[in-house]
Design an enzyme around this catalytic site. Structure first.
Site, PDB file in Angstrom:
ATOM      1  CG  ASP A   1     -30.094  18.160   7.829  1.00 21.48           C
ATOM      2  OD1 ASP A   1     -30.577  18.366   6.691  1.00 21.48           O
ATOM      3  OD2 ASP A   1     -29.882  17.025   8.275  1.00 21.48           O
TER       4      ASP A   1
ATOM      5  CE1 TYR B   1     -33.251   9.468   9.818  1.00 19.78           C
ATOM      6  CE2 TYR B   1     -30.863   9.735   9.873  1.00 19.78           C
ATOM      7  CZ  TYR B   1     -31.978   8.954   9.616  1.00 19.78           C
ATOM      8  OH  TYR B   1     -31.823   7.682   9.155  1.00 19.78           O
TER       9      TYR B   1
ATOM     10  CE  LYS C   1     -33.616  10.982   3.645  1.00 30.31           C
ATOM     11  NZ  LYS C   1     -32.776   9.815   3.697  1.00 30.31           N
TER      12      LYS C   1
ATOM     13  NE  ARG D   1      -8.858   7.302   0.942  1.00 31.99           N
ATOM     14  CZ  ARG D   1      -7.613   7.746   1.145  1.00 31.99           C
ATOM     15  NH1 ARG D   1      -7.394   9.009   1.463  1.00 31.99           N
ATOM     16  NH2 ARG D   1      -6.592   6.927   1.034  1.00 31.99           N
TER      17      ARG D   1
HETATM   18  C1  LIG Z   1     -32.940  15.521   7.766  1.00 31.45           C
HETATM   19  C2  LIG Z   1     -32.015  14.382   7.550  1.00 31.45           C
HETATM   20  N1  LIG Z   1     -30.685  14.564   7.705  1.00 31.45           N
HETATM   21  C3  LIG Z   1     -29.803  13.552   7.518  1.00 31.45           C
HETATM   22  C4  LIG Z   1     -30.227  12.274   7.199  1.00 31.45           C
HETATM   23  C5  LIG Z   1     -29.221  11.162   7.011  1.00 31.45           C
HETATM   24  O1  LIG Z   1     -29.022  10.932   5.652  1.00 31.45           O
HETATM   25  P1  LIG Z   1     -28.643   9.508   4.991  1.00 31.45           P
HETATM   26  O2  LIG Z   1     -29.795   8.582   5.218  1.00 31.45           O
HETATM   27  O3  LIG Z   1     -28.387   9.857   3.568  1.00 31.45           O
HETATM   28  O4  LIG Z   1     -27.402   9.026   5.685  1.00 31.45           O
HETATM   29  C6  LIG Z   1     -31.593  12.031   7.030  1.00 31.45           C
HETATM   30  C7  LIG Z   1     -32.067  10.680   6.665  1.00 31.45           C
HETATM   31  O5  LIG Z   1     -33.246  10.398   6.653  1.00 31.45           O
HETATM   32  C8  LIG Z   1     -32.509  13.112   7.218  1.00 31.45           C
HETATM   33  O6  LIG Z   1     -33.835  12.928   7.085  1.00 31.45           O
END
Ligand SMILES: Cc1ncc(COP(=O)(O)O)c(C=O)c1O
Length: 388
Positions: free
Chosen positions: A180, A108, A205, A56
Site C-alpha cells: 500500500d 489501516y 488521499k 462496469r
Molecule cells: C493507507 C490506507 N490504505 C487504504 C485506505 C482505505 O481507503 P478508502 O478510505 O479510500 O477506502 C486508507 C484509508 O484511510 C488508508 O489510509
C-alpha cells in the site's frame, strides 16, 4: 483494467502526471479529457463496437485515470475502484479458501477489519506481524502462505517496512507481494523497484489531493496478474463513477508539485513539534530521531506531510483537536488542507484495544495530515491549540 502505452513511461514523473493517459479527446480536441457519463455504448452490430460495451467493464474516463496512475507507479496495468477498501478487497479475492496471508499489524484499521472480521469467515487465514522486523515476517510464513501485505509508512505510527528485505522474503517463498503506497505516493517511494507485485492506493488521499472524492487503485506489471485482477474488477464490479475518476485524474496532474510542498511543510512542522516541551513524542520518518530514519532515507526520496504526536493523555489530545482553527478535525488525509485526527476514536476505532495498546496507539496520540498552506500559519495554529 487499462494497459499503458510504451510512450506513457518515457518521461519524468511530473510530465507523466500531466500527460500519461491524457491525450486530447478525438471529437473536439478538448485539452482536458472529458467525463464520459454513460452506462452503456451504442454498438454497430452484433459483436461490432468501438471497444466499449458496458461501463462496469470499461469507461474512457476511468481508463485515463488507470493509465495515468499505472504510469506514475512505473507499472503496466491500472485498475480503478470505488474506494481504497474496494481495491484491497479485489486484491484479496485473488486468494482461495485455505490460503494464508502475512500482513503488517499496523495496517489501516479498515484493512485489518476486512481481513479479520469478513474474509477470515470465508476461509482465508491472516497472521499480523510487525513488518519493521523482516525476521518476524519470514517466521510467520507457512506452507499455506500466498501473500505478503505491507503498508509503509504505516498509519498512524509511521513505522517503516524494509521493502527490499520483504521483497526478498516474498520472492524466496513465491508470495504475492502487495504494498500500500498511499502515504508515500509514487513521488517518494517506488515499490516495484523492491519486488512488489501489486501496488495499492486509496486515491481518496494524496493522488486526488483535494478531499472531493473516494476511490482506490491497483497497479501491476505482471500480465497474468493483470488478467486476473481485471476479471475480478469486472466480475465483482466495485468500480468508480466517471466523475470521481475525472476528479482523481485532475488531482494527479499536480501530485509531484503538491508532494514537494507537503514534504517541505511536514519537515518544518515535525522539527518544530519535536523541540516543543508540550509534545512528548513525534513520529515522522524524516526526523533523525525516528528509529528507522536511515531506512527512510534509503527507500524514500521524501517524507511527506503525515505524522503523529503523543500528547500524553486523552484530555490533552481532545483539547488540542478541538482548539485548532486552521487544521480541521476530520477523518482522512492527503488533501491540500491540513487535517487533524484522533486515531484511537476515529480512523483506528475498529482495531481491537489490546492491539492498539501493543502498537503504542494510545489515547493521547494525535495524527496530523499537514497540507500545503503557509507553514508559519500552521505552526501558529498548532502553537495556540497545544495551549499553556
Ligand atoms: C493507507 C490506507 N490504505 C487504504 C485506505 C482505505 O481507503 P478508502 O478510505 O479510500 O477506502 C486508507 C484509508 O484511510 C488508508 O489510509
Amino acid at each position: 483494467m487499462t494497459r499503458i502505452t510504451d510512450r506513457d513511461l518515457t518521461h519524468g514523473l511530473a510530465t507523466r502526471s500531466i500527460h500519461a493517459g491524457q491525450q486530447p479527446d478525438p471529437l473536439a480536441g478538448a485539452v482536458t479529457f472529458p467525463i464520459f457519463q454513460t452506462s452503456t455504448y451504442v454498438q454497430e452490430g452484433i459483436g461490432r463496437n468501438k471497444g466499449y460495451e458496458y461501463a462496469r467493464t470499461s469507461n474512457p474516463t476511468r481508463q485515463a485515470l488507470e493509465r495515468n496512475v499505472a504510469a506514475l507507479e512505473g507499472g503496466t496495468h491500472g485498475f480503478a475502484f470505488a474506494s481504497g477498501m474496494a481495491a484491497v478487497d479485489a486484491v484479496l479475492k485473488l486468494l482461495s479458501a485455505g490460503d494464508h496471508v502475512v500482513c503488517g499489524e499496523n495496517v489501516y484499521g479498515g484493512v485489518h477489519r476486512l481481513m479479520d472480521k469478513i474474509l477470515s469467515r470465508m476461509g482465508l487465514a491472516f497472521t499480523f506481524v510487525d513488518t519493521r522486523d523482516p525476521a518476524a515476517v519470514a517466521a510467520a510464513v507457512t506452507p499455506a502462505t500466498k501473500m505478503l501485505y505491507a503498508e509503509t509508512p504505516t498509519n498512524p505510527m509511521m513505522r517503516l517496512a524494509d521493502l527490499s528485505a520483504l521483497g526478498l522474503i516474498a520472492k524466496a517463498h513465491r508470495l504475492l507481494f502487495v504494498v500500500d503506497n498511499t502515504f508515500a505516493t509514487p513521488v517518494f517511494q517506488r515499490p516495484f523497484e523492491y519486488g512488489a507485485d501489486i501496488i495499492v492506493h486509496s486515491t481518496t488521499k494524496y493522488l486526488n489531493g483535494h478531499s472531493d472524492m473516494v476511490g482506490g487503485m491497483l497497479v501491476t506489471k505482471d500480465d497474468e496478474l493483470a488478467e486476473r485482477l481485471g476479471y475480478i474488477q469486472n466480475a465483482a464490479g466495485a468500480v468508480p463513477g466517471p466523475f470521481d475518476c475525472w476528479l482523481a485524474v485532475r488531482g494527479t496532474k499536480t501530485l509531484p508539485l503538491r508532494m514537494r510542498q507537503h514534504d517541505a511543510n511536514g519537515r518544518r512542522i515535525a522539527a518544530w513539534l519535536e523541540q516543543d516541551r508540550r509534545v512528548q513524542a513525534v513520529f515522522y520518518p524524516g526526523l533523525p530521531s525516528h528509529p528507522q530514519h536511515e531506512l527512510a532515507q534509503r527507500q524514500m526520496s521524501g517524507f511527506g506531510g503525515m505524522m503523529s504526536i503523543e500528547t500524553g493523555s486523552l484530555e490533552r489530545a481532545a483539547r488540542m483537536v478541538e482548539r485548532v482553527r486552521l487544521f480541521a478535525l476530520a477523518e482522512s488525509l492527503g488533501g491540500v488542507e491540513s487535517l487533524i485526527g484522533h486515531p484511537a476514536t476515529m480512523t483506528h476505532a475498529a482495531v481491537p484495544q489490546a492491539m492498539r495498546a501493543a502498537l503504542g496507539l494510545t489515547d493521547g496520540l494525535v495524527r496530523l495530515s499537514v497540507g500545503i498552506e503557509d507553514v508559519d500559519d500552521l505552526i501558529a495554529d498548532l502553537d495556540q491549540a497545544l495551549g499553556a
